[in-house]
Design an enzyme around this catalytic site. Structure first.
Site, PDB file in Angstrom:
ATOM      1  N   ARG A  65     -38.880  23.505  -5.619  1.00  0.00           N
ATOM      2  CA  ARG A  65     -40.029  24.363  -5.967  1.00  0.00           C
ATOM      3  C   ARG A  65     -40.992  24.482  -4.787  1.00  0.00           C
ATOM      4  NH1 ARG A  65     -44.779  23.062  -9.848  1.00  0.00           N
ATOM      5  NH2 ARG A  65     -45.609  25.126 -10.365  1.00  0.00           N
ATOM      6  N   HIS A  69     -42.348  28.015  -3.154  1.00  0.00           N
ATOM      7  CA  HIS A  69     -43.780  28.337  -3.052  1.00  0.00           C
ATOM      8  C   HIS A  69     -44.193  28.546  -1.600  1.00  0.00           C
ATOM      9  CE1 HIS A  69     -45.754  27.406  -7.135  1.00  0.00           C
ATOM     10  NE2 HIS A  69     -44.447  27.501  -7.356  1.00  0.00           N
ATOM     11  N   ASP A  70     -43.637  27.771  -0.692  1.00  0.00           N
ATOM     12  CA  ASP A  70     -43.976  27.925   0.712  1.00  0.00           C
ATOM     13  C   ASP A  70     -43.510  29.281   1.230  1.00  0.00           C
ATOM     14  OD1 ASP A  70     -44.899  26.885   3.345  1.00  0.00           O
ATOM     15  OD2 ASP A  70     -42.775  27.037   3.856  1.00  0.00           O
ATOM     16  N   GLY A  75     -44.408  33.340   4.258  1.00  0.00           N
ATOM     17  CA  GLY A  75     -43.091  33.040   4.798  1.00  0.00           C
ATOM     18  C   GLY A  75     -42.803  31.553   4.872  1.00  0.00           C
ATOM     19  N   ASP A  77     -42.820  28.696   6.519  1.00  0.00           N
ATOM     20  CA  ASP A  77     -43.429  28.150   7.731  1.00  0.00           C
ATOM     21  C   ASP A  77     -44.090  26.793   7.508  1.00  0.00           C
ATOM     22  OD1 ASP A  77     -45.600  28.854   6.204  1.00  0.00           O
ATOM     23  OD2 ASP A  77     -46.647  29.953   7.799  1.00  0.00           O
ATOM     24  N   SER A  79     -46.519  26.016   5.791  1.00  0.00           N
ATOM     25  CA  SER A  79     -47.982  26.068   5.690  1.00  0.00           C
ATOM     26  C   SER A  79     -48.473  25.365   4.428  1.00  0.00           C
ATOM     27  CB  SER A  79     -48.471  27.522   5.708  1.00  0.00           C
ATOM     28  OG  SER A  79     -47.810  28.292   4.726  1.00  0.00           O
ATOM     29  N   GLU A  90     -53.512  25.934   1.657  1.00  0.00           N
ATOM     30  CA  GLU A  90     -52.588  26.623   0.752  1.00  0.00           C
ATOM     31  C   GLU A  90     -52.216  25.768  -0.462  1.00  0.00           C
ATOM     32  OE1 GLU A  90     -48.050  28.287   1.211  1.00  0.00           O
ATOM     33  OE2 GLU A  90     -49.457  28.715   2.847  1.00  0.00           O
ATOM     34  N   ASN A  96     -50.732  26.307  -6.890  1.00  0.00           N
ATOM     35  CA  ASN A  96     -49.976  25.236  -6.235  1.00  0.00           C
ATOM     36  C   ASN A  96     -50.387  23.835  -6.669  1.00  0.00           C
ATOM     37  OD1 ASN A  96     -48.302  26.906  -4.684  1.00  0.00           O
ATOM     38  ND2 ASN A  96     -49.822  27.074  -3.032  1.00  0.00           N
ATOM     39  N   HIS A 196     -34.465  26.949 -12.469  1.00  0.00           N
ATOM     40  CA  HIS A 196     -35.131  26.389 -13.642  1.00  0.00           C
ATOM     41  C   HIS A 196     -34.211  25.494 -14.458  1.00  0.00           C
ATOM     42  CE1 HIS A 196     -38.682  29.497 -13.915  1.00  0.00           C
ATOM     43  NE2 HIS A 196     -38.723  28.720 -12.840  1.00  0.00           N
ATOM     44  N   ASP A 248     -34.573  23.549 -19.231  1.00  0.00           N
ATOM     45  CA  ASP A 248     -33.202  23.534 -19.744  1.00  0.00           C
ATOM     46  C   ASP A 248     -33.073  22.272 -20.578  1.00  0.00           C
ATOM     47  OD1 ASP A 248     -30.504  23.192 -20.209  1.00  0.00           O
ATOM     48  OD2 ASP A 248     -29.941  22.996 -18.105  1.00  0.00           O
ATOM     49  N   THR A 251     -28.949  20.285 -20.296  1.00  0.00           N
ATOM     50  CA  THR A 251     -28.608  19.399 -19.173  1.00  0.00           C
ATOM     51  C   THR A 251     -29.730  19.459 -18.141  1.00  0.00           C
ATOM     52  OG1 THR A 251     -27.364  21.238 -18.173  1.00  0.00           O
ATOM     53  CG2 THR A 251     -26.105  19.621 -19.466  1.00  0.00           C
ATOM     54  N   ASP A 256     -26.705  23.450 -13.138  1.00  0.00           N
ATOM     55  CA  ASP A 256     -25.560  24.173 -13.694  1.00  0.00           C
ATOM     56  C   ASP A 256     -26.039  25.504 -14.262  1.00  0.00           C
ATOM     57  OD1 ASP A 256     -26.854  23.535 -16.084  1.00  0.00           O
ATOM     58  OD2 ASP A 256     -25.516  21.849 -16.525  1.00  0.00           O
TER      59      ASP A 256
END
Length: 329
Positions: A65, A69-70, A75, A77, A79, A90, A96, A196, A248, A251, A256
């Site tokens: 994740r 998010h980065d 982009g 990077d 950050s 950030e 975040n 997810h 999920d 599992t 999967d």
């Protein structure tokens, strides 16, 4: 003849300019980027990730994740790694604040291990990309080659995050529009949503689907009735909204295609999950991934490589941070 020669020089100059321009960003990424400067970088990161994942499973969804998010804000990077004493980096943006600390810790520890062998060579952005691949594999997901050569960004501001990440209430059009801004197709979006399968959500992200959904229905009718009751037991109205449940429930610790099977059965937790099945435009892809794990794995691997190219800095852009949490002084 001289005129022809002149045209030849002009053509050569234009070709060189095109080559220089195409050398920016993703064109400079390469699977063999560190073959000479730090040939063992991937095995070093792999070992650091394995050690961290053995301590807590949260390492796996947290690191994946974090990478997403980065990349979606300015982009890929790194950050998002920057720590600010003023709370305005950030990572401090509202969207975040729920990122797991174990994801950050994975990158920090991987960077320390790499620095011990190859000081000042490998960017935090590349380490994060390798770690994101490794956690997927560790959970049973597909392996894939990671393109390398990213540089670390020089800007990290909380104010730049709003509107750049998908919200749990998004419909298909909103999801497609956001991903398209990052050169990712609807097919890529559906494949990346499969992350997810090892993800978790806070109760407040889907409480609107369980309580007072509309004037005609307390519960979102697209939810499986039995599953809705289970969610209400896990997330009663008076529960701490920050309580988390797996996205999920079949599992939750395995990478999967059960996530897509859940969507087909009306067991998508978030609105932005279930809409992938309820919208006719995306339903065929969900059905395919639900019945064909190989197709999902291939699509996810391809989409992750495309995600890793979003807005990258290369060449002399940015920097190679010594410490992932701080810009070089």
């Amino acid at each position: 003849m001289e005129a022809a020669a002149g045209r030849g020089y002009l053509w050569l100059a234009m070709l060189m300019m095109i080559m220089v321009m195409s050398g920016k960003g993703e064109a400079q990424l390469s699977e063999s980027f560190y073959n000479s400067s730090c040939p063992n970088v991937e095995s070093i990161v792999h070992q650091a990730v394995a050690k961290k994942a053995n301590q807590t499973f949260v390492t796996i969804p947290g690191t994946l994740r974090l990478f997403f998010h980065d990349c979606f804000c300015q982009g890929c990077d790194a950050s998002i790694m920057i720590a600010s004493p003023n709370g305005d980096a950030e990572k401090d943006a509202p969207d975040n604040l729920t990122l797991e600390g174990d994801g950050f810790d994975t990158v920090i520890k991987s960077k320390a291990a790499v620095e011990a062998v190859c000081p000042g060579v490998v960017s935090c952005a590349d380490i994060m990309a390798i770690a994101a691949r490794d956690v997927v594999v560790r959970a049973g997901g597909p392996s894939f080659k990671v393109e390398l050569g990213r540089r670390d960004g020089l800007i990290s501001k909380a104010s730049l995050v709003a509107g750049r990440l998908p919200e749990p209430f998004f419909n298909l059009s909103q999801l497609n529009a956001l991903f398209a801004k990052n050169n990712l197709s609807q097919f890529d979006m559906i494949a990346l949503s499969g992350a997810h399968t090892i993800g978790f959500s806070h109760c407040d992200n889907f409480a609107n689907r369980l309580y007072n959904f509309s004037n005609s229905s307390q519960v979102d009718p697209s939810l499986n009735a039995t599953f809705a009751k289970q969610l209400m037991q896990d997330c009663p109205q008076n529960v701490d909204p920050q309580r988390v449940i797996p996205l999920d429930d079949v599992t939750p610790f395995a990478f999967d295609n059960a996530y897509y099977q859940d969507l087909v059965g009306g067991k998508g937790v978030l609105t932005s999950d279930e809409v992938l099945f309820t919208d006719p435009a995306s339903q065929p892809t969900v059905r395919d991934f639900a019945s064909n794990p190989g197709a999902f794995n291939r699509a996810f691997a391809t989409a992750m490589r495309k995600l890793g190219r979003v807005g990258v800095l290369t060449g002399s852009e940015g920097q190679i941070r010594k410490d992932c949490t701080a810009f070089n002084s």
